[in-house]
Each structure stands twice: as C-alpha cells, then as structure tokens.
Design an enzyme around this catalytic site. Sequence first.
Site, short mmCIF file in Angstrom:
data_model
loop_
_atom_site.label_atom_id
_atom_site.label_comp_id
_atom_site.label_asym_id
_atom_site.label_seq_id
_atom_site.Cartn_x
_atom_site.Cartn_y
_atom_site.Cartn_z
N GLU A 70 -9.52 -1.63 5.32
CA GLU A 70 -10.16 -1.30 6.59
C GLU A 70 -11.37 -2.22 6.83
O GLU A 70 -11.84 -2.89 5.91
CB GLU A 70 -10.61 0.16 6.56
CG GLU A 70 -9.45 1.16 6.40
CD GLU A 70 -8.66 1.37 7.69
OE1 GLU A 70 -8.50 0.41 8.48
OE2 GLU A 70 -8.16 2.48 7.90
N ASN A 78 -7.32 -2.29 14.44
CA ASN A 78 -8.73 -2.54 14.09
C ASN A 78 -8.88 -3.76 13.18
O ASN A 78 -9.94 -3.98 12.60
CB ASN A 78 -9.35 -1.30 13.42
CG ASN A 78 -8.71 -0.96 12.07
OD1 ASN A 78 -7.82 -1.67 11.60
ND2 ASN A 78 -9.17 0.10 11.45
N HIS A 111 -7.17 -4.39 10.35
CA HIS A 111 -6.93 -4.22 8.91
C HIS A 111 -5.64 -4.91 8.47
O HIS A 111 -4.73 -5.13 9.25
CB HIS A 111 -6.98 -2.74 8.49
CG HIS A 111 -5.80 -1.89 8.85
ND1 HIS A 111 -5.92 -0.55 9.15
CD2 HIS A 111 -4.47 -2.16 8.95
CE1 HIS A 111 -4.73 -0.05 9.39
NE2 HIS A 111 -3.83 -1.00 9.29
N ASP A 152 0.82 -1.21 0.00
CA ASP A 152 0.00 0.00 0.00
C ASP A 152 0.86 1.26 0.00
O ASP A 152 2.08 1.21 0.17
CB ASP A 152 -0.96 -0.01 1.20
CG ASP A 152 -0.27 -0.35 2.51
OD1 ASP A 152 0.97 -0.34 2.57
OD2 ASP A 152 -0.98 -0.63 3.49
#
Length: 251
Positions: A148, A141, A143, A67
Amino acid sequence: MRVIIQSDYQEMSKYAAHMIAEQIKRKPQSVLGLATGSTPLGLYKELIRLYENEGLDFSKCTTFNLDEYLGLTPQHPQSYDSFMKENFFNHINIDPRFSFIPNGQLDPLNLQGIKIYCEWYENEIQKEGGLDVQILGIGANGHIGFNEPGSSFGSRTRIKTLTEKTRQDNARFFDNNIDHVPKYAVTMGIATIMDARQLILLASGNNKALAVKKAIEGPISAMVPASIVQMHPQAILIIDKEAASELEYDW
Ligand code: GLP
C-alpha cells in the site's frame, strides 16, 4: 521502461500472454511471479488457450504468487489460492508442488512465526534462482501486490494492513460488504518484486488511468508504490487505451 498501449482489454491480455509464452518456450523451467485481481484474468484465459491449442507446456515452471489475504482458508472462495486454481492452475499442466502462494493463515499476533514464514517464502524464490518475470496489476491507489502507499521500497515479504480504499475496491468480491474484506494481507515486498529480472505491469480501464499516470509520469514516491517500476531495468507496461487516457507524454 517500455509502455505498450493496446486498443482494449483483450488485446492487452493477448500481448501479455504472448510475452509469457515466449519466456516459457525460451526457458521451460521459468520462475513466474503471478498476480490476482480482475486485470490478469484475460491473460490467464489466453495462456490456457495456448496450453490447450498450441501445447504451451507449464510442467517445468515454478510460480510464486504476490500475495494472499490473511485470515482466509485456502478453500475460501475469495482466497487467492482459490482464485489461482479456479482461473489458471486447474486448467494447465502446472505441478502443484511448484506453485507457491503465501500462507493466509498466519497468526497476525505471532510476530516470530510471521517472520520465519516470510523469510522462508523469500528463500524459496531464491532457491529457484529468482523470478524470471513478475506479473503485476496496479491498485487504484497505486499499490502493487498489497504494498500500500507508504510501503518501503526496501520491503520484503511481510504482513501489511490494507487501506480503506483497497478494502472498498475489493468489497465487490465480498458481497459488496467492506466488513467482510480481510484487514490484513501477506505480500511480497517491493524489493522482492524489484529483484525479478523482468516486470510486466498490466492496467485496464479508466479507473486505473490516474494511477498509471502517477506511476510512470509522476515522481518516484513511496506514496505511489508502482512508481518504483521506473527504476527497473526491464519493466514493460502493457495497458489499454482507457488506462492510458491520462498520460501526457507521447509513449
Ligand atoms: C488487488 C491485488 C493486486 C491487484 C490490485 C488490482 O488488491 N492485491 O495484486 O493488482 O488489487 O486489482 P484489479 O486487477 O482487480 O483491479
């Protein structure tokens, strides 16, 4: 799914480096999927040591990063391009022509341009024969990459809007100011990641313990993107004791 619990961050990093080194020795033309963040820093450090002291040869490898933030130039100190050069590429004998990082300078309003670019990135991976191994960290979280919660398990390389939680977590790299953290990123999709022949997910520290628990002991859910690793035929989690502290099953 194999879960390997190491005593601390350094042991986790060494174990992962050893696995990557074996992969490269077995197949010098390996196609490696790389990750950024604090977690793989120790792995890169150990790989650099193996290059310097034991002649580990990266010259035939191709790499694809997961990414990149949108809106940062490659020269920006917090771009993942800078991260990879500073922490890994500048210290080994990788050929820069064969290390790919998603382009962070796409125009978020140019949907057609984004589509063409993302398809090109996917095609380059295919042209190289697919990813032999993909290294992953995990967000607090859940990811992976910048996929996400709620990301489709069928997703491919595309633009994602970053959640408030991710931007808060990453503000430490941007003068502790969330307003300086980009709002968008371009990321490999979950299906792109799942196509890799092997996944190596690393996690370290208490702040990842809950995410790790949900990923490997919870239900498979798009709300916990990392939980998809349960479906991968060759997934290895290398985690330290702190990251394993919430696990209930005796792995
Ligand atoms: C970042 C990256 C992920 C990374 C995760 C955890 O935002 N996009 O690829 O795995 O968050 O980062 P860290 O290792 O710093 O905790």
